[in-house]
Write a protein that holds these residues in place. Structure first.
Motif, PDB file in Angstrom:
ATOM      1  N   GLU A 120       1.012  -1.115  -0.156  1.00 31.57           N
ATOM      2  CA  GLU A 120       0.044   0.068  -0.162  1.00 31.57           C
ATOM      3  C   GLU A 120       0.823   1.295   0.046  1.00 31.57           C
ATOM      4  O   GLU A 120       0.373   2.348  -0.720  1.00 31.57           O
ATOM      5  N   LYS A 144       1.945   1.783  -3.586  1.00 29.50           N
ATOM      6  CA  LYS A 144       0.956   2.337  -4.294  1.00 29.50           C
ATOM      7  C   LYS A 144       0.754   3.981  -4.096  1.00 29.50           C
ATOM      8  O   LYS A 144       0.622   4.703  -5.008  1.00 29.50           O
ATOM      9  N   GLN A 145       0.834   4.417  -2.707  1.00 28.33           N
ATOM     10  CA  GLN A 145       0.461   5.717  -2.465  1.00 28.33           C
ATOM     11  C   GLN A 145       1.876   6.679  -2.881  1.00 28.33           C
ATOM     12  O   GLN A 145       1.648   7.839  -3.288  1.00 28.33           O
ATOM     13  N   SER A 155       3.697   5.791  -5.717  1.00 26.40           N
ATOM     14  CA  SER A 155       3.424   6.080  -6.897  1.00 26.40           C
ATOM     15  C   SER A 155       2.523   7.010  -7.402  1.00 26.40           C
ATOM     16  O   SER A 155       2.600   7.972  -8.434  1.00 26.40           O
ATOM     17  N   GLU A 156       1.501   7.089  -6.667  1.00 29.37           N
ATOM     18  CA  GLU A 156       0.349   8.225  -6.659  1.00 29.37           C
ATOM     19  C   GLU A 156       1.066   9.660  -6.709  1.00 29.37           C
ATOM     20  O   GLU A 156       0.320  10.641  -7.091  1.00 29.37           O
ATOM     21  N   LEU A 167      -0.950  -4.269 -10.398  1.00 27.18           N
ATOM     22  CA  LEU A 167      -0.907  -2.859 -10.180  1.00 27.18           C
ATOM     23  C   LEU A 167      -1.123  -1.993 -11.339  1.00 27.18           C
ATOM     24  O   LEU A 167      -1.913  -1.247 -11.392  1.00 27.18           O
ATOM     25  N   TYR A 226      -1.978   1.781 -11.816  1.00 28.51           N
ATOM     26  CA  TYR A 226      -0.774   2.304 -11.165  1.00 28.51           C
ATOM     27  C   TYR A 226       0.499   2.264 -12.161  1.00 28.51           C
ATOM     28  O   TYR A 226       0.627   1.610 -13.160  1.00 28.51           O
ATOM     29  N   GLU A 236      -4.284   1.332   4.442  1.00 25.32           N
ATOM     30  CA  GLU A 236      -4.514   2.389   3.993  1.00 25.32           C
ATOM     31  C   GLU A 236      -3.721   3.484   4.905  1.00 25.32           C
ATOM     32  O   GLU A 236      -3.153   4.423   4.687  1.00 25.32           O
TER      33      GLU A 236
END
Length: 245
Positions: free
Chosen positions: A16, A19-20, A22-23, A45, A50, A210
């Protein structure tokens, strides 16, 4: 583009966090002890939108694996901006101080303590090439000796000589490294994502991955005036979010 390496990132909080980041526009190296598992995760992903996430094989208990990962990132990026030492294990049971096996304790330290030191030292020259290097050592509230000495603490009864000692040692490493590099633009902190529901604890924790990842990112991606040598915990109900050592 800034780059980040997260060890133990093919599942749970590490995934997670990847992912964050990457964002937020980072190129993320998703560290996985088993490369095939990492590639499978990254493919999933990518299918979900992503970008800029790449699986990289890294076993924090294997020096050759760490060096190979460093060489790959050096060739592809030339530097490393963020290192998140997330890989960790609970260790063998039982962990009562009077009966826990020495081999079990050593095995836990190999990943949770010595592995972090080896990864950090190996990547140090790449981190020094960054304008704003960040190192986050993912710890646990159980690594706080102060809280473990307080009978009123809600987790006071949760002791474990292997895991607790390894995280306390990791905290000490964080303090000494932050002090050593205090005159450079490094920000080095110990971050406890809180008691989170993951397979690590049979999904017994009340927190979400998250929330845990958001907390890690918040205390990792800081500006030039951000703190260093601190211990932040997602379980601390205080505006500072600082945990006692």
């Amino acid at each position: 583009m800034n780059s980040a390496l997260i060890t133990g990132a093919n599942r749970s909080i590490g995934l997670e966090t990847a992912k964050q980041l990457s964002e937020k526009g980072y190129f993320v190296y998703l560290g996985s002890r088993n490369l095939e598992n990492g590639i499978e995760v990254v493919n999933d992903l990518t299918e979900n939108g992503y970008k800029n996430i790449k699986a990289i094989q890294i076993d924090v208990t294997n020096a050759e694996s760490i060096l190979a990962a460093k060489n790959t990132i050096e060739q592809e990026q030339g530097k490393l901006d963020v290192l998140i030492n997330n890989a960790g294990i609970l260790g063998a049971l039982p962990q009562e101080a009077s009966i826990a096996s020495l081999n079990g304790i050593r095995e836990t330290f190999e990943t949770n303590f010595f592995g972090v030191i080896n990864v950090t030292q190996t990547f140090m020259d790449l981190l020094k090439k960054s304008e704003n290097p960040r190192i986050s050592n993912i710890t646990s509230g159980l690594g706080s000796l102060t809280l473990h000495s307080d009978p009123s603490w809600k987790y006071y009864a949760i002791k474990g000589v292997s895991y607790v000692a390894s995280k306390a040692a990791l905290n000490a490493f964080t303090i000494t490294l932050a002090y050593e590099l205090r005159d450079l633009p490094f920000k080095i902190n110990a971050i406890d994502p809180g008691y989170t529901a993951t397979d690590f604890n049979h999904f017994s924790g009340p927190g979400s991955v998250e929330s845990a990842a958001n907390f890690i990112v918040k205390h990792t991606i800081t500006d030039k005036n951000g703190p260093t040598g601190k211990f932040f915990s997602n379980d601390i109900e205080d505006e500072s979010e600082e945990s006692p050592w």
